[in-house]
Design a protein around this motif. Structure first.
Motif, mmCIF file in Angstrom:
data_model
loop_
_atom_site.group_PDB
_atom_site.id
_atom_site.type_symbol
_atom_site.label_atom_id
_atom_site.label_comp_id
_atom_site.label_asym_id
_atom_site.label_seq_id
_atom_site.Cartn_x
_atom_site.Cartn_y
_atom_site.Cartn_z
ATOM 1 N N ALA A 195 0.815 -1.215 0.000
ATOM 2 C CA ALA A 195 0.000 0.000 0.000
ATOM 3 C C ALA A 195 0.845 1.260 0.000
ATOM 4 C CB ALA A 195 -0.949 0.003 1.194
ATOM 5 N N LEU A 196 1.959 1.253 0.706
ATOM 6 C CA LEU A 196 2.821 2.427 0.739
ATOM 7 C C LEU A 196 3.343 2.733 -0.658
ATOM 8 C CD1 LEU A 196 4.290 4.645 2.305
ATOM 9 C CD2 LEU A 196 6.107 3.005 2.751
ATOM 10 N N ALA A 223 2.798 9.253 -3.055
ATOM 11 C CA ALA A 223 3.514 10.162 -3.955
ATOM 12 C C ALA A 223 5.027 9.959 -3.822
ATOM 13 C CB ALA A 223 3.137 11.608 -3.646
ATOM 14 N N PHE A 224 5.499 9.772 -2.594
ATOM 15 C CA PHE A 224 6.923 9.524 -2.335
ATOM 16 C C PHE A 224 7.406 8.310 -3.133
ATOM 17 C CE2 PHE A 224 10.127 7.161 0.117
ATOM 18 C CZ PHE A 224 11.120 8.122 0.274
ATOM 19 N N CYS A 225 6.673 7.218 -3.046
ATOM 20 C CA CYS A 225 7.074 5.996 -3.744
ATOM 21 C C CYS A 225 6.969 6.148 -5.254
ATOM 22 C CB CYS A 225 6.243 4.811 -3.263
ATOM 23 S SG CYS A 225 6.605 4.350 -1.542
ATOM 24 N N GLN A 226 5.943 6.833 -5.718
ATOM 25 C CA GLN A 226 5.811 7.026 -7.154
ATOM 26 C C GLN A 226 6.983 7.850 -7.697
ATOM 27 O OE1 GLN A 226 3.577 5.393 -9.105
ATOM 28 N NE2 GLN A 226 3.174 4.409 -7.148
ATOM 29 N N THR A 227 7.443 8.819 -6.931
ATOM 30 C CA THR A 227 8.611 9.600 -7.337
ATOM 31 C C THR A 227 9.847 8.706 -7.361
ATOM 32 O OG1 THR A 227 7.676 11.662 -6.517
ATOM 33 C CG2 THR A 227 10.072 11.592 -6.763
ATOM 34 N N ILE A 228 10.008 7.872 -6.348
ATOM 35 C CA ILE A 228 11.138 6.935 -6.310
ATOM 36 C C ILE A 228 11.114 6.037 -7.541
ATOM 37 C CG2 ILE A 228 12.042 4.874 -5.132
ATOM 38 C CD1 ILE A 228 12.860 7.405 -3.698
ATOM 39 N N PHE A 229 9.938 5.524 -7.897
ATOM 40 C CA PHE A 229 9.823 4.585 -9.019
ATOM 41 C C PHE A 229 10.158 5.234 -10.361
ATOM 42 C CE2 PHE A 229 6.387 2.248 -6.396
ATOM 43 C CZ PHE A 229 7.353 1.539 -5.705
ATOM 44 N N THR A 230 10.029 6.550 -10.467
ATOM 45 C CA THR A 230 10.292 7.232 -11.744
ATOM 46 C C THR A 230 11.653 7.932 -11.778
ATOM 47 O OG1 THR A 230 9.171 9.236 -10.993
ATOM 48 C CG2 THR A 230 7.828 7.608 -12.175
ATOM 49 N N TRP A 231 12.421 7.817 -10.703
ATOM 50 C CA TRP A 231 13.710 8.482 -10.573
ATOM 51 C C TRP A 231 14.708 7.929 -11.583
ATOM 52 C CZ3 TRP A 231 16.582 8.552 -5.234
ATOM 53 C CH2 TRP A 231 17.786 9.251 -5.369
ATOM 54 N N LYS A 232 15.381 8.841 -12.261
ATOM 55 C CA LYS A 232 16.452 8.467 -13.187
ATOM 56 C C LYS A 232 17.748 9.072 -12.655
ATOM 57 C CE LYS A 232 13.538 8.075 -17.264
ATOM 58 N NZ LYS A 232 12.350 7.822 -16.539
ATOM 59 N N ALA A 237 11.519 15.193 -0.335
ATOM 60 C CA ALA A 237 11.351 15.759 1.009
ATOM 61 C C ALA A 237 9.927 16.269 1.195
ATOM 62 C CB ALA A 237 12.357 16.880 1.253
ATOM 63 N N SER A 238 9.362 16.866 0.158
ATOM 64 C CA SER A 238 7.991 17.374 0.268
ATOM 65 C C SER A 238 6.964 16.249 0.317
ATOM 66 C CB SER A 238 7.680 18.328 -0.891
ATOM 67 O OG SER A 238 7.503 17.614 -2.101
ATOM 68 N N GLU A 239 7.329 15.074 -0.162
ATOM 69 C CA GLU A 239 6.415 13.925 -0.201
ATOM 70 C C GLU A 239 6.742 12.866 0.855
ATOM 71 O OE1 GLU A 239 5.854 14.070 -5.062
ATOM 72 O OE2 GLU A 239 7.195 12.581 -4.182
ATOM 73 N N ALA A 240 7.697 13.132 1.708
ATOM 74 C CA ALA A 240 8.175 12.137 2.682
ATOM 75 C C ALA A 240 7.019 11.504 3.455
ATOM 76 C CB ALA A 240 9.152 12.779 3.646
ATOM 77 N N PRO A 241 7.106 10.182 3.666
ATOM 78 C CA PRO A 241 6.020 9.476 4.343
ATOM 79 C C PRO A 241 5.928 9.745 5.841
ATOM 80 C CG PRO A 241 7.796 7.957 3.833
ATOM 81 C CD PRO A 241 8.147 9.274 3.198
ATOM 82 N N ASN A 242 6.999 10.305 6.429
ATOM 83 C CA ASN A 242 6.969 10.601 7.869
ATOM 84 C C ASN A 242 8.015 11.665 8.189
ATOM 85 O OD1 ASN A 242 9.559 9.245 8.351
ATOM 86 N ND2 ASN A 242 8.402 7.353 7.985
ATOM 87 N N ALA A 293 19.041 5.161 6.463
ATOM 88 C CA ALA A 293 17.645 5.450 6.796
ATOM 89 C C ALA A 293 16.820 5.671 5.527
ATOM 90 C CB ALA A 293 17.562 6.673 7.703
ATOM 91 N N LEU A 294 17.386 6.350 4.545
ATOM 92 C CA LEU A 294 16.666 6.571 3.301
ATOM 93 C C LEU A 294 16.435 5.253 2.575
ATOM 94 C CD1 LEU A 294 15.363 8.484 1.312
ATOM 95 C CD2 LEU A 294 17.617 8.885 0.299
ATOM 96 N N ALA A 295 17.426 4.366 2.614
ATOM 97 C CA ALA A 295 17.266 3.059 1.988
ATOM 98 C C ALA A 295 16.089 2.307 2.605
ATOM 99 C CB ALA A 295 18.553 2.240 2.131
ATOM 100 N N LYS A 296 15.903 2.394 3.904
ATOM 101 C CA LYS A 296 14.753 1.745 4.555
ATOM 102 C C LYS A 296 13.442 2.323 4.060
ATOM 103 C CE LYS A 296 17.196 0.424 8.745
ATOM 104 N NZ LYS A 296 17.365 0.626 10.186
ATOM 105 N N ALA A 297 13.389 3.643 3.900
ATOM 106 C CA ALA A 297 12.159 4.283 3.401
ATOM 107 C C ALA A 297 11.873 3.845 1.981
ATOM 108 C CB ALA A 297 12.289 5.803 3.490
ATOM 109 N N ILE A 298 12.912 3.712 1.186
ATOM 110 C CA ILE A 298 12.726 3.287 -0.206
ATOM 111 C C ILE A 298 12.299 1.828 -0.262
ATOM 112 C CG2 ILE A 298 13.950 2.848 -2.373
ATOM 113 C CD1 ILE A 298 15.619 5.409 -1.694
ATOM 114 N N ILE A 299 12.882 0.977 0.554
ATOM 115 C CA ILE A 299 12.519 -0.440 0.605
ATOM 116 C C ILE A 299 11.047 -0.593 0.990
ATOM 117 C CG2 ILE A 299 12.889 -2.594 1.884
ATOM 118 C CD1 ILE A 299 15.912 -1.827 1.846
ATOM 119 N N ALA A 300 10.562 0.290 1.851
ATOM 120 C CA ALA A 300 9.154 0.224 2.265
ATOM 121 C C ALA A 300 8.190 0.452 1.097
ATOM 122 C CB ALA A 300 8.886 1.247 3.378
#
Length: 111
Positions: A12-13, A17-26, A54-59, A102-109
């Motif tokens: 679900a996470l 928006a945060f994850c969608q940005t991660i998925f489209t990152w080049k 940063a503006s879309e951060a999940p927490n 810590a960022l890697a954990k957020a991305i893995i989520a």
């Protein structure tokens, strides 16, 4: 048979928006030489994506980490000498490592 309880899927996470940005990152090409010009170009290429993340951060914790990375990139984009870049990197290496983990954990989520 439904129990009448809505349970989010494990991914679900991944729809945030945060994850969608991660998925489209080049990723940008890393600096090819150790000059202020190459670091300025590299940092400026990454700055907008990190500001958006940063503006879309999940927490709040992830937002703080991303804001720290934005601060670092802003320094790299304006550093006046290779010596100042080296000193800044050395002074902040522990912070870099902690933030990256810590960022890697957020991305893995997002998976």
């Amino acid at each position: 048979m439904s129990l009448g309880v809505a349970v989010p899927t494990s991914g679900a996470l991944g729809t945030s928006a945060f994850c969608q940005t991660i998925f489209t990152w080049k990723p940008a090409t890393p600096p090819s030489s150790y000059t202020t010009t190459s670091y300025h170009k590299w940092a400026l290429a990454y700055l907008p994506i990190y500001e958006k993340l940063a503006s879309e951060a999940p927490n709040a914790a992830t937002k703080n980490i991303l804001n720290e990375i934005v601060k670092i990139l802003k320094y790299y984009s304006t550093a006046s000498s290779a010596k100042s870049l080296e000193a800044y990197a050395a002074a902040n290496s522990k912070t870099y490592t902690k933030d990256a983990q810590a960022l890697a954990k957020a991305i893995i989520a997002c998976a």
